[in-house]
Design an enzyme around this catalytic site. Sequence first.
Site, PDB file in Angstrom:
ATOM      1  N   ASP A  30       0.824  -1.214   0.000  1.00  0.00           N
ATOM      2  CA  ASP A  30       0.000   0.000   0.000  1.00  0.00           C
ATOM      3  C   ASP A  30       0.863   1.271   0.000  1.00  0.00           C
ATOM      4  OD1 ASP A  30      -2.065  -1.896   0.465  1.00  0.00           O
ATOM      5  OD2 ASP A  30      -1.883  -1.642   2.634  1.00  0.00           O
ATOM      6  N   GLU A 237     -11.420  -0.070  -3.110  1.00  0.00           N
ATOM      7  CA  GLU A 237     -10.565   0.480  -2.043  1.00  0.00           C
ATOM      8  C   GLU A 237      -9.372   1.173  -2.696  1.00  0.00           C
ATOM      9  OE1 GLU A 237      -9.377  -2.928   0.319  1.00  0.00           O
ATOM     10  OE2 GLU A 237      -8.102  -3.716  -1.269  1.00  0.00           O
TER      11      GLU A 237
HETATM   12  O1  FUB Z   1      -3.097  -3.568   3.618  1.00  0.00           O
HETATM   13  C1  FUB Z   1      -4.391  -3.851   4.125  1.00  0.00           C
HETATM   14  C2  FUB Z   1      -5.414  -3.554   3.092  1.00  0.00           C
HETATM   15  O2  FUB Z   1      -5.175  -4.328   1.928  1.00  0.00           O
HETATM   16  C3  FUB Z   1      -5.411  -2.131   2.582  1.00  0.00           C
HETATM   17  O3  FUB Z   1      -5.934  -1.206   3.460  1.00  0.00           O
HETATM   18  C4  FUB Z   1      -6.150  -2.332   1.328  1.00  0.00           C
HETATM   19  O4  FUB Z   1      -6.111  -1.254   0.446  1.00  0.00           O
HETATM   20  C5  FUB Z   1      -5.498  -3.568   0.774  1.00  0.00           C
HETATM   21  O5  FUB Z   1      -4.302  -3.284   0.096  1.00  0.00           O
END
Ligand code: FUB
Length: 338
Positions: A30, A237
């Site tokens: 991320d 997301e």
């Molecule tokens: O790293 C945990 C979660 O996985 C993140 O918040 C999301 O965007 C995904 O990458």
Amino acid sequence: MSDTSESNNLQTLATKAISQPLVTHIYTADPSAHVFEGRIYIYPSHDFDAGIPENDDGDHFGMEDYHVLRMDSPDGEAVDCGVALHVKDVTWAQRQMWAPDAATKDGKYYLYFPAKRADGIFQIGVAVSDCPEGPFIPEPEAVQGSYSIDPAVFTDEDGVSYMYFGGLWGGQLQKYRDNAYGASFEEPAGGERALGPRIARLAPDMKEFAEAPREVLILDENGQPLHAGDHDRRFFEASWLHKFGDKYYFSYSTGNTHLLCYAVGDSPYGPFTYGGRILTPVVGWTTHHSIVEFQGQWYLFYHDSILSGGVTHLRSIKVAPLHHEADGRIRTIDPYGA
Ligand code: FUB
């Protein structure tokens, strides 16, 4: 630099980007990259194996702290600046320090991070430092009115900052309507309008929302909101916002179809019209990125799970050059292409 040596450098970087994680001594994911004080600072999640079995809530992403990475250039060494914030120092948070971002204003640096409270509900917190690498001192409470995951803070040319946030499924965004939680709320059915990410302008102190979060609309080529069943294009997301020319580019992950996509608008609030794919699927379930300009060249920071042999919660961040075509479209990157 001559055109030839610049293109040679980009080719070297492209080769490196395909094969090499930026660091290998820890797992990172991320990546939110920013240019602060003339250098690249990356604010990633710090993956580790918490020993929690995989489930649909993403409990196996049991991260506890953040490390900031620093690079003098995208093809240089990534230096681990150490632990910038640990969950044990955040009074309101109990676990799952997921994808963070950072911003700066008036000589201070702000780290924004999602975490679960003891009741299992995600909120977004902020921590402050005098340096880009931290350590960051967390505020005692989460940002009031925040919910879900994946904060991304964009500061426009007029100095006003906005936080984008939200993530479906384990990220809990489907549990909110009009900024209120409802345990029975679910992701809308296929033919209904897709849920959008949220945006809120930040207060001048960068620690609070200056307004109630609004939903961001992503439209199709006919100006219609994307449908919830359009899994190749609907927001899941990993919000990010960059400005190219006078256009605002909102980019995001489609989650269960594993794509990074973008949509273009004329205001930070949108609406944004779907533009295409930035990155085809990587090894690992999640895909998450940032887009940053450094010395006149644009870069995509992203992650995959190759180093861990495909373990989805043990990821490594990478970088690749990103190209806007003459008409503004983003050229799709195949992370494993020739
Ligand atoms: O790293 C945990 C979660 O996985 C993140 O918040 C999301 O965007 C995904 O990458």
